[in-house]
Structure formats: structure tokens, C-alpha cells
Design an enzyme around this catalytic site. Structure first.
Site, PDB file in Angstrom:
ATOM      1  N   GLU A   1       0.844  -1.190   0.000  1.00 18.60           N
ATOM      2  CA  GLU A   1       0.000   0.000   0.000  1.00 18.60           C
ATOM      3  C   GLU A   1       0.883   1.244   0.000  1.00 18.60           C
ATOM      4  OE1 GLU A   1      -2.500   0.761   3.408  1.00 18.60           O
ATOM      5  OE2 GLU A   1      -4.035   1.614   2.135  1.00 18.60           O
TER       6      GLU A   1
ATOM      7  N   GLY B   1       2.832   0.668  11.517  1.00 18.16           N
ATOM      8  CA  GLY B   1       2.473  -0.256  12.578  1.00 18.16           C
ATOM      9  C   GLY B   1       2.226  -1.644  12.015  1.00 18.16           C
ATOM     10  N   ALA B   2       1.374  -1.703  10.999  1.00 19.70           N
ATOM     11  CA  ALA B   2       0.986  -2.994  10.444  1.00 19.70           C
ATOM     12  C   ALA B   2       0.271  -2.762   9.123  1.00 19.70           C
ATOM     13  CB  ALA B   2       0.060  -3.731  11.411  1.00 19.70           C
TER      14      ALA B   2
ATOM     15  N   GLU C   1      -2.910  -4.506   6.493  1.00 15.06           N
ATOM     16  CA  GLU C   1      -4.049  -5.439   6.475  1.00 15.06           C
ATOM     17  C   GLU C   1      -4.079  -6.353   5.258  1.00 15.06           C
ATOM     18  OE1 GLU C   1      -4.180  -2.092   6.038  1.00 15.06           O
ATOM     19  OE2 GLU C   1      -5.736  -1.500   4.605  1.00 15.06           O
TER      20      GLU C   1
ATOM     21  N   HIS D   1      -7.291  -3.235  14.809  1.00 14.31           N
ATOM     22  CA  HIS D   1      -7.411  -2.359  13.634  1.00 14.31           C
ATOM     23  C   HIS D   1      -7.272  -3.182  12.345  1.00 14.31           C
ATOM     24  CE1 HIS D   1      -6.235   1.521  11.408  1.00 14.31           C
ATOM     25  NE2 HIS D   1      -5.880   0.574  10.560  1.00 14.31           N
ATOM     26  N   GLU D   2      -6.221  -3.993  12.278  1.00 12.40           N
ATOM     27  CA  GLU D   2      -5.991  -4.757  11.039  1.00 12.40           C
ATOM     28  C   GLU D   2      -7.114  -5.760  10.818  1.00 12.40           C
ATOM     29  OE1 GLU D   2      -3.905  -3.381   9.258  1.00 12.40           O
ATOM     30  OE2 GLU D   2      -2.896  -2.255  10.850  1.00 12.40           O
TER      31      GLU D   2
HETATM   32 ZN   LIG Z   1      -5.378   0.700   8.560  1.00 12.24          ZN
END
Ligand SMILES: [Zn+2]
Length: 847
Positions: free
Chosen positions: A127, A266-267, A269, A300-301
Site C-alpha cells: 500500500e 504499525g501494520a 491489512e 485495527h488490522e
Molecule cells: Zn489501517
């Protein structure tokens, strides 16, 4: 490279022309340490046979392009990161054979060699537009397809992707092939490949819709820190919550979470294949806010698996919605389904503050940005996207009611599963479920920028009762929109030493003045709290009596969320030069020791360090620094043995140290001659102490190298780099700045140095970097790549030497650089605003 900057119009044209039936992606990860072989077979249909389009591929050596059996010459067909495709037929097969490049920037396919054991780890990060660095794509979210990955890798590796991991087939030469089954229909940006000698732990979740296989992965050198029990528990709690609330089965076949090195965010998805930064597996003691944040990342993910992956934005215009929803949903889930029941307090103390800050910078923009091309997406992807967006969704939930909101969301998932949508589709679902007209609400909240300030206005009668009461709403002149707010108001009285809420009411605020007749005749409380319960996104002001109440008595408010609102209001007033920095520091020293919210305890001391060093009047500074340093020493020694408070105050004391005695304490903590009861001086705390001593010029390269000898890990190398650049010498700054600007420096190492290099009280050696920064700003995006450059631009300006003459210099640069890249102009403008704010606060503190 304009070819990489896909525009919204180009994407719309391509989506109108094509449907993508399938991708078959064949990757050979055994060909070299710098490149890998990538062969993509794309099947797609075209609505206008005979027409032309293009596919995307970045930083590749293309060997062969075949379109419908016809060979295209790479020398002419592949240019400017695009592959030109002409004379399309109704159904088409495109085959592209290429070598692509591993990255060290965290974009595309990142390659990492662990210094602890020389093992190799790869992971992808796509992304917004980086799948095209790994295979040939139509790189836009609305050309969804199914993906079949085939990966050749060393047979000792694990290889994980979106589809369930197949049994590898050995090739007899130390290599094996993983032939993954086809995925569900998804966008290119959430596909993923993770490969290397990862450690694997498998488990399952048994849910109301069936069984979901779970996997957790990390580097071999982090195995002892992989707290699988805690992570699996959180994952199960989140699945149970979201499957129930969304009333839709988890849409993919398995759920792997992979903790990966040198991760930019952070991460991410990726569908069924979530990547997270492996700093979330801490090797040293961390406070509760760390784990609370990690839990919010996990939830969140997972929320994205439905909102983002199952139903996906058509174009990046709705990236804000994607992130805001996941952000709102993660706190909702944390508060209702995990041990972090006060997650909304943490949101108010930490995340929401970043939204307010971003919204008062000159770079603020409407939440719903007009993303005409990929460059605009990059520029607009910030804390307005995440933190303000989530705050405004929280306000929307208050506006329509949670039940109506959930009903709307459920229908939205059913109507648009595996498809693409725009914001209007969600709004229509919510209007239907709530019966409220939301278009005008969306207009005022999403299509305008800026934060409103809400303040109480009242008169009192002879008995101390309100004879009139209203809420006034104001806006910054640059962002003049006044908005509608659902607002809670709390009245707190002194009862037996505690501040107890006597009354709570909610009103709809609209326009410049909103009368609140319900409060007329009520006795003025000791503390009047606007936005009690924190539904609204607005700055709030405390009246004079309320401010006096909290300065000596904030800790007497029992509710942590109410305290968070007071902390936030006082901090806003300090930042806005309406409260003296000295008063803020005293508020903190008097009340932080008994703050119970995990985020409050960790965040407020770091805000205070900023205030002490940059918002204090120059003539007060040395005194305030000493008061802060000694106050923290007292808090450290008074804190409960082994508590989070103790750990936080130890860290804050290290960074506040300015006196010989304090530096002596830091040495003593390292050597064991000074202790706080049960405070473990573990490796990460050792680095904080060493960095503080290096910053003060008390130790040098030799001691830093010796520490690195004890800690030969990637974290150790990064921390050592940060300690070196903190030293107050011209040589340390020069070496650090040159490493930061060197493309060969890995992303996370560079980031650690950026955050460490320009310190307060080092003016002589820091000052030259105003010009160095301005020299570098126009070109760093080209030389370092987007993510690394953004860190340099956003955090690499030497704010510590801010002065009126620096403001003048930045104005001059901005006026003379109309053609500088948007990112450079943006962050120079932010630095200017930040310094101007500090100067105003200094002036207030001088009074
Ligand atoms: Zn997100």
C-alpha cells in the site's frame, strides 16, 4: 517518474475498459541477493477490442512481454514504469517475464539479513501502489482479481501469502516450490508474500461461522519474545467481536499475523496475511500503554478484513474512510471485547491529540481529500486520515446512535461483499438505518478542514447559580467553518475531597452560540467540563474556576476519561499560549504521579519535555528544566516498586537530565550504584540511559561501541546509531546527517537517527542544519524513496534552534521555492508553524 504517478482519471478509464479475470504470479527468490525473478500471467477482458491501455511495473529489468501470443519488444513497450499494451482483444493474456529489485526502504519486497544470526527475511508492503515493484499489475484498487502465487525459495524457509500455505515440493537442489491456491477476489495492494526462516506457531479460532486457522510468525532471534498466548487470546476476542457485530463471516480462509523487521508503519491489512512491526514483540519491559497500543493495532488490522479487504474503496479518495473506520472500530473492539476496557480514554490521551495537532498545521486538509493522483494520496495520508477521521466517525456514531450505525454497516457488507464502493454508498446505508439526513453533516465535517473551539459562557446570580449559560463556538480565521456537535456537559462538585459528577447532559451545539437553558438555575460546580464523555471532536476551554480546581486537584476526578479531557484542554491552552508553560509543568508534577490511565502516564511526560525545552520563556528555561528534572527524580523514587509509573519516570528523567547530579544518577543506574526498587535496568532501558549520557557529552563512541558489543542485534545497531548522533559534537552531527541522507542506510536505522540527532541545548552544533535541511529537502524524495524521505522531512528539521530569524529564513525559502516538491513545501511550512507556536508560548510564559 511521471509514469509511477497514476492519476484518478487514468484509473477510471482503465477500469471502464477492463475486467481482470486472474493473475498468476511466479516468483523465484533464489536468483540473487539483490533481485528476484518475477513472471506474471494476466488474464483480462476488454470492452472495446482494438483499444490500448497499460500495465504497471516499477524498477524492473524486463526480459519478455507477450500479449495474446504476440511478442512485444521490452525496449519500446516498457518505459517510464509502464508496459504499453495495444490492439487489445475481447479476452487477453499478458505474460511478462522480468527481474525485480529487493528494497531496503520497506516498500515493495523488503530484504533483511538479521545481524544476530545472518538469517534472511523477506516481506512485501504494497500500500499504496507498490505491488508493481514485485509483479506486473493494473495497480488500482477497483480492478480486483484472483491471484495465484507460485514461489521458489530455499527449502528451509517458510513462505506465507494470502491463500493457505501449501506443502512445498522439494526440487532436489536445496530449493522448493510453494504452489498457492487461488485467492478470493481482492485488490493488488492487499496481496502479500512473506518468506524466510521465520518461526511459526499455529492455532485455531472456533467461531460462530466455523473454524479459522491462525498463524503467528517472527524472526528466529525473537522467538523468546513471541508471547503467543496473549496474541492468540486477543485475536480470538477480536474475531468473536467482529463476526458478531458485522454479522458476516470472516471472508478469507486463514488468518496469519507476521511480525517483520524494519517495518515502516504499525501494520498492514494484507488479506489473511497481516504484517506487523516486530518491535511489538518487546525484549525489554514495556509499560501498559505499549501493549494497549499493540492490541489496537491487532484489532485495527482485523477490522480491515471486512472494511477495506472485503469491501474496498474504488479509488484512494476514500482512503480516509478505510483508515478512519478501522481506527474507530479498533477502539470499539478493544473497549468492549478485551482487557483494555478504558481504550477510549487512551484514545483521548494519545491518538486524538495527534489529530488535533495535525488539524492546526498549515498542511491540514479536509478529511475527504481530493486525491487526483498517487502523489496527492501520499501527501494526504496522515493523522487527519487516521486520528481526526476516527474522531469524526465517533461523533457520527453519537449523531446517529450506535444501533443504527451497526445496522447500516451490516447491510453495507452484505450489499457490497468483494466489490468496490464510494463513501456515498456507506452514507446511504447509514441514512436508511438511522432515518437521519447525513449529506449536509458529511459536507461540514468531511469536506472542510480545521478544528472548532468550544467554550462555556455564563452569568451567575447572587447565590452562585447560573443565570444564563451558553456554549460558544469559534474557528480559526483560515478555517472558518462552524459545525454541529453532539456535546456532553458534566458538572463536578467537591465531595469529601473527591471531584464527583453531580449532573451530566447532552446537547446539540450549532452555530456561534448555543443556549443551554437546562443549566440555568443550577449551582456553579467546582469543575465544568465541556465534551464530557468525549463524543465531540473540538478543542474545549476551561473557565477560570474550573482551571483553578484542576491545577491542584485534577487527580481528585475519579473518571479517567474526564481527566483525559482536562489534560487535553490544559495542553491545548498551553500550546495556544493561553496558559503559561510553567503552570502546565506544575499541573503535571502535581498530578501525574496518581494518573491511572496507561496512555496518560506515558504521553503527558513527553509533551511536558517538549514544553519545558521549547515553550518556556528563555529567561525561565534553566529554572524550569531544573524543576522538571528534580520533579521527575522525586516521582521516580516515590513511584510504586516495579510499576509503569516508575519505568516511565525513569525514562523521562533520563531525557530530562541536565545537571551533574542527574547524569551521575544515570551512570549509577547503569552501574547499580543508584537504584529504584525493582526497576529492572534491561537492555532497552540501558540504551535510553546511554543515549542520555551521550547527549550530555558524558560518554563517547567507545562506551557506545562497548554497549553494542553486549547487544549485537538489529535493535542494538539502531539504538547505537541513535546514541552516536545524539552527541553534542559537530562530527557526530555531520556523520549522522550524511548517514540519514545515504540511500544505503536501512529505513528503521535512518528513522532512529532522525529522531535523535537534533537536540535541545546543542545550539552551536545543531544550528547549521537549518540550511542543510533546506538544501536537502527538494531532492530527498527522489534519492531516498517516499517513506524514508517522509520521515526525514517530517521529523528531521532542527526545531530545537527555532527563533524569529529561523522563521524569517523559512518564509524566505518558501517564497523562493514555488516549484519545490509538495512534500518539501509541506514540511517546511509545518516547521515554520511549529516554531511560531513555540515563540508565542514562550512569550506567554514570560508574563
Ligand atoms: Zn489501517
Amino acid at each position: 517518474m511521471p509514469g509511477t504517478n497514476l492519476t484518478r482519471d487514468e484509473a477510471a478509464t482503465r477500469a471502464a475498459l477492463l475486467d481482470v479475470s486472474s493473475y498468476a504470479v511466479d516468483l523465484d527468490l533464489t536468483t540473487s541477493d539483490s533481485t528476484f525473478a518475477s513472471t506474471t500471467t494476466l488474464e483480462f477482458t476488454c470492452r472495446e477490442p482494438g483499444s490500448a491501455t497499460f500495465a504497471d511495473l516499477v524498477d524492473a529489468t524486463v526480459h519478455e512481454i507477450t500479449l495474446n501470443g504476440r511478442s512485444l519488444d521490452p525496449a519500446t513497450a516498457y518505459a517510464d514504469s509502464r508496459i504499453a499494451l495495444d490492439d487489445l482483444q475481447a479476452t487477453n493474456t499478458l505474460v511478462v517475464r522480468a527481474d525485480c529489485t529487493y528494497s531496503n526502504t520497506g516498500e515493495g519486497l523488503h530484504r533483511f539479513v538479521d545481524p544476530a544470526d545472518d538469517r534472511v527475511y523477506l516481506y512485501s508492503q504494497f500500500e499504496v501502489p507498490d505491488a508493481r515493484r514485485v509483479f506486473t499489475t493494473f495497480e488500482q484498487p477497483d480492478l480486483k482479481s484472483v491471484f495465484t502465487f507460485t514461489v521458489t525459495a530455499p527449502e528451509s524457509w517458510k513462505v506465507v501469502s494470502n491463500a493457505p500455505t501449501p506443502e512445498p515440493v522439494a526440487q532436489g537442489d536445496g530449493k522448493a516450490v510453494w504452489s498457492f491456491p487461488a485467492t478470493e477476489r481482492m485488490s493488488t495492494y492487499i496481496t502479500a508474500i512473506v518468506a524466510g526462516e521465520y518461526h511459526e506457531v499455529l492455532d485455531t479460532y472456533e467461531g460462530k461461522f466455523g473454524t479459522i486457522p491462525l498463524g503467528h510468525y517472527c524472526r528466529q532471534s525473537l522467538v523468546e519474545y513471541l508471547d503467543t498466548d496473549v496474541l492468540v487470546e486477543l485475536t480470538r476476542q477480536s474475531f468473536e467481536f467482529f463476526e458478531e457485530k458485522f454479522d458476516f463471516p470472516y471472508p478469507f480462509h486463514k488468518y496469519d499475523q507476521l511480525y517483520v523487521p524494519e517495518y515502516n508503519m504499525g501494520a498492514m491489512e494484507n488479506a489473511g496475511c497481516v504484517t506487523l512491526r516486530d518491535e511489538y514483540l518487546p525484549r525489554s519491559r514495556q509499560s501498559r500503554s505499549f501493549f494497549e497500543f499493540r492490541a489496537s493495532v491487532i484489532t485495527h488490522e482485523m477490522a480491515h478484513m471486512w472494511f477495506g479487504d472485503l469491501v474496498t474503496m474504488k479509488w484512494w479518495d476514500d482512503l480516509w474512510l478505510n483508515e478512519s473506520f478501522a481506527e474507530w472500530a479498533c477502539y470499539w473492539c478493544e473497549a468492549e471485547a478485551t482487557e483494555y476496557t478504558d481504550a477510549w480514554t487512551g484514545f483521548a490521551n494519545a491518538r486524538k491529540q495527534t489529530g488535533y495537532r495535525a488539524d492546526q498545521l498549515p498542511s491540514t486538509h479536509p478529511i475527504a481529500a481530493d486525491n487526483v493522483d498517487l502523489h496527492a494520496v501520499e501527501v494526504n495520508f496522515d493523522m487527519i486520515t487516521y486520528a481526526k477521521g476516527a474522531s469524526v466517525l465517533k461523533q457520527l456514531v453519537a449523531w446517529v446512535g450506535l444501533d443504527a450505525f451497526v445496522a447500516g454497516i451490516r447491510q453495507y457488507f452484505k450489499d457490497h461483499a468483494f466489490g468496490n464502493t464510494e463513501f456515498s454508498d456507506l452514507l446511504a446505508a447509514l441514512e436508511k438505518s438511522s432515518g437521519r439526513e447525513l449529506t449536509s453533516w458529511a459536507q461540514e465535517w468531511l469536506q472542510t478542514a480545521g478544528v472548532n473551539t468550544l467554550a462555556p459562557a455564563f452569568e451567575l446570580d447572587a447565590d452562585g447559580r447560573y443565570s444564563s449559560f451558553s456554549v460558544t463556538q469559534t474557528a480559526h480565521p483560515d478555517q472558518p467553518t462552524l459545525r454541529r456537535h453532539r456535546l456532553g456537559i458534566g458538572l463536578y462538585d467537591d465531595v469529601d475531597g473527591a471531584l464527583v459528577r453531580r449532573e451530566y447532559l447532552e446537547v446539540d451545539v450549532e452555530g456561534g452560540t448555543t443556549d443551554v437553558p437546562a443549566l440555568v438555575g443550577k449551582a456553579q460546580p467546582a469543575l465544568l467540563l465541556l465534551n464530557d464523555e468525549d463524543h465531540a471532536y473540538a478543542k474545549i476551554r476551561l473557565d477560570e474556576r474550573s482551571l483553578a480546581t484542576v491545577i491542584d486537584g485534577l487527580s481528585r476526578v475519579e473518571d479517567s476519561l474526564a481527566r483525559a479531557l482536562v489534560w487535553g484542554a490544559a495542553w491545548d491552552m498551553t500550546r495556544d499560549a493561553e496558559m503559561a508553560t510553567t503552570d502546565w509543568v506544575r499541573l503535571v508534577l502535581a498530578n501525574i504521579g496518581s494518573e491511572t490511565d496507561a496512555w496518560g502516564v506515558t504521553k503527558i511526560p513527553s509533551s511536558t519535555a517538549l514544553a519545558v525545552n521549547r515553550y518556556s520563556a528563555p529567561e525561565n528555561r534553566a529554572g524550569l528544566q531544573a524543576e522538571w528534572e528534580q520533579g521527575l527524580r522525586g516521582l521516580l523514587l516515590d513511584a510504586e516498586a516495579g510499576s509503569d509509573h516508575q519505568l516511565t519516570f525513569a525514562r523521562a528523567y533520563a531525557s530530562a537530565a541536565r545537571s551533574d547530579a542527574a547524569y551521575g544518577d544515570l551512570q549509577g543506574l547503569l552501574e547499580g550504584s543508584f537504584t529504584a526498587e525493582d526497576l529492572a535496568i534491561d537492555q532497552d532501558l540501558r540504551w535510553e540511559l546511554i543515549t542520555a549520557l551521550a547527549r550530555g557529552g558524558r560518554i563517547g563512541d567507545a562506551e557506545i561501541d562497548a554497549e553494542l558489543g553486549r547487544d549485537n542485534t538489529i535493535s542494538g545497531k539502531e539504538k547505537a546509531a541513535a546514541a552516536r548522533v545524539a552527541q553534542p559534537t559537530a562530527e557526530a552531527k555531520a556523520a549522522g546527517w550524511s548517514a540519514i541522507l545515504d540511500p544505503a542506510t536501512a529505513n528503521e536505522t535512518s528513522r532512529e537517527m532522525v529522531f535523535s540527532i537534533f537536540r535541545s541545548d546543542q545550539d552551536e552544533v545543531v544550528a547549521p542544519y537549518v540550511e542543510e535541511f533546506l538544501d536537502a529537502a527538494p531532492t530527498v524524495i527522489d534519492t531516498l524513496g517516499f517513506h524514508k524521505a517522509s520521515v526525514v522531512l517530517e521529523y528531521g528539521f532542527p526545531l530545537a534552534v527555532g527563533s524569529p530569524s529561523v522563521v524569517a529564513r523559512l518564509d524566505e525559502w518558501l517564497a523562493a521555492s514555488p516549484d519545490a516538491p509538495t512534500g518539501a513545501v509541506r514540511y517546511v511550512g509545518e516547521a515554520r508553524a511549529d516554531i511560531a507556536r513555540a515563540l508565542a508560548a514562550q512569550e506567554r510564559d514570560a508574563r
